[in-house]
Design an enzyme around this catalytic site. Structure first.
Site, short mmCIF file in Angstrom:
data_model
loop_
_atom_site.label_atom_id
_atom_site.label_comp_id
_atom_site.label_asym_id
_atom_site.label_seq_id
_atom_site.Cartn_x
_atom_site.Cartn_y
_atom_site.Cartn_z
N CYS A 32 -33.04 1.98 -8.85
CA CYS A 32 -32.21 0.78 -8.69
C CYS A 32 -33.00 -0.48 -9.06
CB CYS A 32 -31.73 0.73 -7.23
SG CYS A 32 -31.07 -0.84 -6.69
N CYS A 35 -33.18 -3.27 -6.45
CA CYS A 35 -34.02 -2.82 -5.33
C CYS A 35 -35.49 -3.09 -5.64
CB CYS A 35 -33.84 -1.33 -5.07
SG CYS A 35 -32.15 -0.86 -4.62
#
Length: 105
Positions: A32, A35
């Site tokens: 991600c 993230c």
């Protein structure tokens, strides 16, 4: 310091051992992009707010924890007090993350 959660039992233990302290949980994944972008900031907050417990859950490694916490997208930040979820939001929003912590401690 951010504690990496590796199992459902470790997650429960971390929530229980926090006592009265605020617990901030970062649900993320290695693949991600957002993230990865917010991770260093999350770690810096753990040093700034030493009276708060910071946990990291990889949704791929701990699918049972992510499912139990009803995580639908990453990153998702959940906030717990005395084992109960008190707030939550999704997205790599640094300002909102710190403001939420400030509002709950």
């Amino acid at each position: 310091m951010v504690k990496q959660i590796e199992s459902k039992s470790a997650f429960q233990e971390a929530l229980n051992s926090a006592g009265e302290k605020l617990v901030v949980v970062d649900f993320s994944a290695t693949w991600c992009g957002p993230c990865k972008m917010i991770k260093p900031f999350f770690h810096s907050l753990s040093e700034k707010y030493s009276n708060v417990v910071f946990l990291e859950v990889d949704v791929d490694d701990c699918q049972d924890v992510a499912a139990e916490c009803e995580v639908k997208c990453m990153p998702t930040f959940q906030f717990f007090k005395k084992g109960q979820k008190v707030d939550e939001f999704s997205g790599a929003n640094k300002e909102k993350l710190e403001a939420t912590i400030k509002g709950l401690i």
